[in-house]
Design a protein around this motif. Structure first.
Motif, mmCIF file in Angstrom:
data_model
loop_
_atom_site.group_PDB
_atom_site.id
_atom_site.type_symbol
_atom_site.label_atom_id
_atom_site.label_comp_id
_atom_site.label_asym_id
_atom_site.label_seq_id
_atom_site.Cartn_x
_atom_site.Cartn_y
_atom_site.Cartn_z
ATOM 1 N N PHE A 187 -111.893 85.220 32.200
ATOM 2 C CA PHE A 187 -113.462 85.613 32.021
ATOM 3 C C PHE A 187 -113.693 86.541 33.112
ATOM 4 N N SER A 188 -114.632 87.413 32.930
ATOM 5 C CA SER A 188 -115.109 88.380 33.753
ATOM 6 C C SER A 188 -116.105 87.375 34.790
ATOM 7 N N ILE A 189 -115.747 87.470 36.121
ATOM 8 C CA ILE A 189 -116.829 86.955 37.066
ATOM 9 C C ILE A 189 -117.954 87.724 37.476
ATOM 10 N N THR A 238 -105.417 85.504 37.896
ATOM 11 C CA THR A 238 -106.426 86.201 38.265
ATOM 12 C C THR A 238 -106.152 87.747 38.487
ATOM 13 N N ARG A 239 -107.077 88.717 38.210
ATOM 14 C CA ARG A 239 -106.638 90.169 38.207
ATOM 15 C C ARG A 239 -108.076 90.927 38.285
ATOM 16 N N PHE A 240 -107.947 92.328 38.602
ATOM 17 C CA PHE A 240 -109.081 93.125 38.361
ATOM 18 C C PHE A 240 -109.027 93.860 37.058
ATOM 19 N N GLY A 241 -110.059 94.105 36.603
ATOM 20 C CA GLY A 241 -110.086 94.759 35.201
ATOM 21 C C GLY A 241 -111.620 94.604 34.572
ATOM 22 N N SER A 285 -110.919 85.980 35.952
ATOM 23 C CA SER A 285 -110.204 84.862 36.501
ATOM 24 C C SER A 285 -110.489 83.473 35.459
ATOM 25 N N THR A 286 -109.936 82.368 35.769
ATOM 26 C CA THR A 286 -110.184 81.239 34.967
ATOM 27 C C THR A 286 -110.922 80.264 36.182
ATOM 28 N N THR A 313 -109.907 77.097 36.790
ATOM 29 C CA THR A 313 -109.061 76.509 37.648
ATOM 30 C C THR A 313 -108.564 77.569 38.727
ATOM 31 N N ASP A 314 -108.340 78.603 38.304
ATOM 32 C CA ASP A 314 -107.963 79.852 39.653
ATOM 33 C C ASP A 314 -109.031 79.783 40.690
ATOM 34 N N MET A 315 -110.174 79.882 40.186
ATOM 35 C CA MET A 315 -111.585 79.792 41.114
ATOM 36 C C MET A 315 -111.475 78.587 41.926
ATOM 37 N N ALA A 316 -111.434 77.591 41.375
ATOM 38 C CA ALA A 316 -111.352 76.249 42.158
ATOM 39 C C ALA A 316 -110.018 76.270 43.244
ATOM 40 N N ASN A 317 -109.046 76.787 42.970
ATOM 41 C CA ASN A 317 -107.867 76.631 43.867
ATOM 42 C C ASN A 317 -108.558 77.767 44.829
ATOM 43 N N TRP A 318 -109.105 78.773 44.571
ATOM 44 C CA TRP A 318 -109.575 79.704 45.748
ATOM 45 C C TRP A 318 -110.595 79.086 46.703
ATOM 46 N N ILE A 319 -111.534 78.031 45.950
ATOM 47 C CA ILE A 319 -112.411 77.481 46.867
ATOM 48 C C ILE A 319 -111.437 76.498 47.721
ATOM 49 N N ILE A 320 -110.622 75.687 47.246
ATOM 50 C CA ILE A 320 -109.696 74.659 47.973
ATOM 51 C C ILE A 320 -108.750 75.488 49.226
ATOM 52 N N ALA A 321 -108.450 76.732 48.834
ATOM 53 C CA ALA A 321 -107.695 77.333 49.798
ATOM 54 C C ALA A 321 -108.546 77.928 51.076
#
Length: 490
Positions: free
Chosen positions: A72-74, A202-205, A253-254, A256-264
């Protein structure tokens, strides 16, 4: 499929299953109500993802089901990544956020030179905006042309004077990140955030790139001439984010990826110093000593992160494209990510209610989010009955001359009560509003709507007519009077 994930135990407890089931039911209702085709959610607690679920349809044209790998686009949540990138450079002593732009960029207009990086990050710079009246990026996708055009525009306000959402500053921040890091800002963010946080998808686009598993973008509105009309079903929306603009928007992103980003981020992998995170999440203070933001909910803005500044359960809450939201609850060790593919899905409007499944006093039905005076009124009405609203308010005012209720607050609470299917209470609040603001056309209209909804047609007509008398331009009231009069005649 339940889609509940616990990383600390091998089987979910009955309570956890019940919470997850309740959230699933709530989200499916919201998706139906708001016509959201697809939605992903991830919930983080105690450094772990405790829920990760995907619902709905990623692609309506081909009826492709959304999965956990749908991307999804964020949109403007991208700015939060830019804020972290700037703070990473600050930790390396390559810049200070209090430095003026002129320390790092040449050929700036004179009025821009003393604007600080902090003011740019917090949208308090006063810079002219890089978007035109149709919200298209200036310059036809060319950075040099875009900058030439925007530099010819006058500043909109003195630095620090007011909050004004602005894309120009983020393009300038991209130029600074590229210059100081020695690599293009997109690569810097990829290397220092995507890879470190394990954001594999996750990527740019944007809509014009070929993106595997892209969930697309839909909207319920379309332009007809010089106005927008609401569709009955979602229509396809195409969005372009030129590469130079992708510090402002452009990450996909997804949940789950965003959640992992918050955790990091919270575990010190992205920023090493707690003071850096504190700065990242502290809203800017304007010259008048106040904070400024988008609305009553996201009422402040920090370094790329909107803030939800309030006494109870404060949060930082990046939002993007009216389709995605991410709330980190600062005192509750809880974070929630919601991504959708509907522009106008506005998940930030119901993300607190989802938090309420983990923190019960955050449920709207418990009065969470109401202004202090409304909470005081609610407490009294729960004891004495909503039908006593008018005398209760009179008593509260007698005991406390400073006690005030605004028309807007009462109207908003009334519609909340309708959403909670508490029609008697809603009617009582709208009648209270009419008693307090008898010269307002809007309060009569709201009361009339609720009376009509509860089949009290004669009373509804009386109030629609009062509303129309106070505001002859009330087309909704005039239409309802015509419809209900015809219905009564038949």
């Amino acid at each position: 499929m339940l889609g509940y994930i616990s990383l600390t135990v091998t089987t979910a407890t009955a309570q956890q299953l019940s919470t997850s089931d309740s959230i699933d039911i709530f989200i499916k209702h919201k998706m139906q109500q708001r016509h959201i085709p697809a939605l992903q959610i991830a919930v983080v607690h105690a450094g772990k993802i405790i829920k990760s679920t995907t619902y709905g349809t990623a692609n309506l044209e081909y009826q492709i089901k959304a999965t956990d790998e749908s991307i999804f686009s964020i949109n403007s949540i991208t700015k939060a990544f830019t804020g972290i990138a700037i703070m990473q450079l600050a930790e390396e002593h390559k810049l200070k956020i209090t430095d003026p732009l002129a320390n790092y960029l040449d050929s700036l207009p004179g009025a821009w030179k003393n604007i600080t990086l902090q003011q740019v990050l917090t949208h308090t710079s006063g810079l002219p905006d890089l978007l035109d009246a149709e919200e298209q990026v200036l310059g036809h996708g060319d950075e040099q042309e875009a900058m030439q055009k925007v530099k010819m525009l006058p500043i909109e306000a003195q630095p620090g004077e007011k909050f004004s959402y602005n894309q120009t500053g983020y393009v300038l921040l991209g130029q600074i990140i590229t210059k100081l890091s020695g690599m293009h800002f997109t690569r810097f963010i990829e290397e220092r955030q995507f890879k470190v946080a394990g954001m594999k998808l996750t990527r740019f686009g944007d809509s014009y790139d070929v993106i595997p598993n892209y969930a697309g973008a839909y909207t319920m509105t379309r332009q007809v001439g010089d106005r927008f009309v609401v569709n009955s079903t979602p229509g396809v929306s195409y969005i372009q984010f030129p590469v130079f603009f992708r510090t402002a928007a452009g990450i996909l992103s997804t949940a789950t990826d965003m959640a992992n980003w918050i955790i990091a981020l919270k575990s010190g992998k992205l920023l090493k110093q707690q003071s850096s995170i504190a700065a990242l999440w502290t809203p800017a203070v304007l010259n008048n000593g106040k904070i400024g933001g988008f609305n009553l909910l996201t009422n402040g803005y920090a370094l790329g992160w909107p803030t939800v500044t309030r006494d109870e359960h404060p949060a930082v809450g990046p939002v993007g494209g009216r389709r995605s939201a991410l709330f980190v609850y600062l005192k509750d060790d809880l974070s929630i990510v919601i991504l959708t593919n509907l522009l106008g899905g506005n998940p930030e409007q119901f993300i607190d209610e989802i938090a309420g499944y983990y923190i019960p006093d955050m449920h709207e039905v418990s009065g969470f989010g109401l202004p202090a005076n409304l909470k005081k009124l609610r407490a009294e009405l729960l004891k004495k009955g909503f039908d006593q609203a008018i005398p209760v308010v009179s008593h509260l005012k007698k005991n406390d001359p400073a006690f005030q209720l605004t028309e807007k607050e009462l109207n908003g609470w009334g519609y909340q009560l309708i959403a909670q299917k508490n029609m008697p209470a809603a009617l009582a609040i709208f009648k209270l509003n009419v008693s307090l603001y008898p010269q307002s056309a809007n309060v009569y209209d709201s009361l009339a709507e609720t009376l009509e909804e509860t089949d009290q047609i004669p009373e509804a007509l009386v109030n629609y007519k009062k509303s129309l008398a106070l505001n002859p331009q009330n087309k909704h009231g005039a239409m309802r009077i015509k419809t209900l009069t015809e219905k009564q005649a038949n």
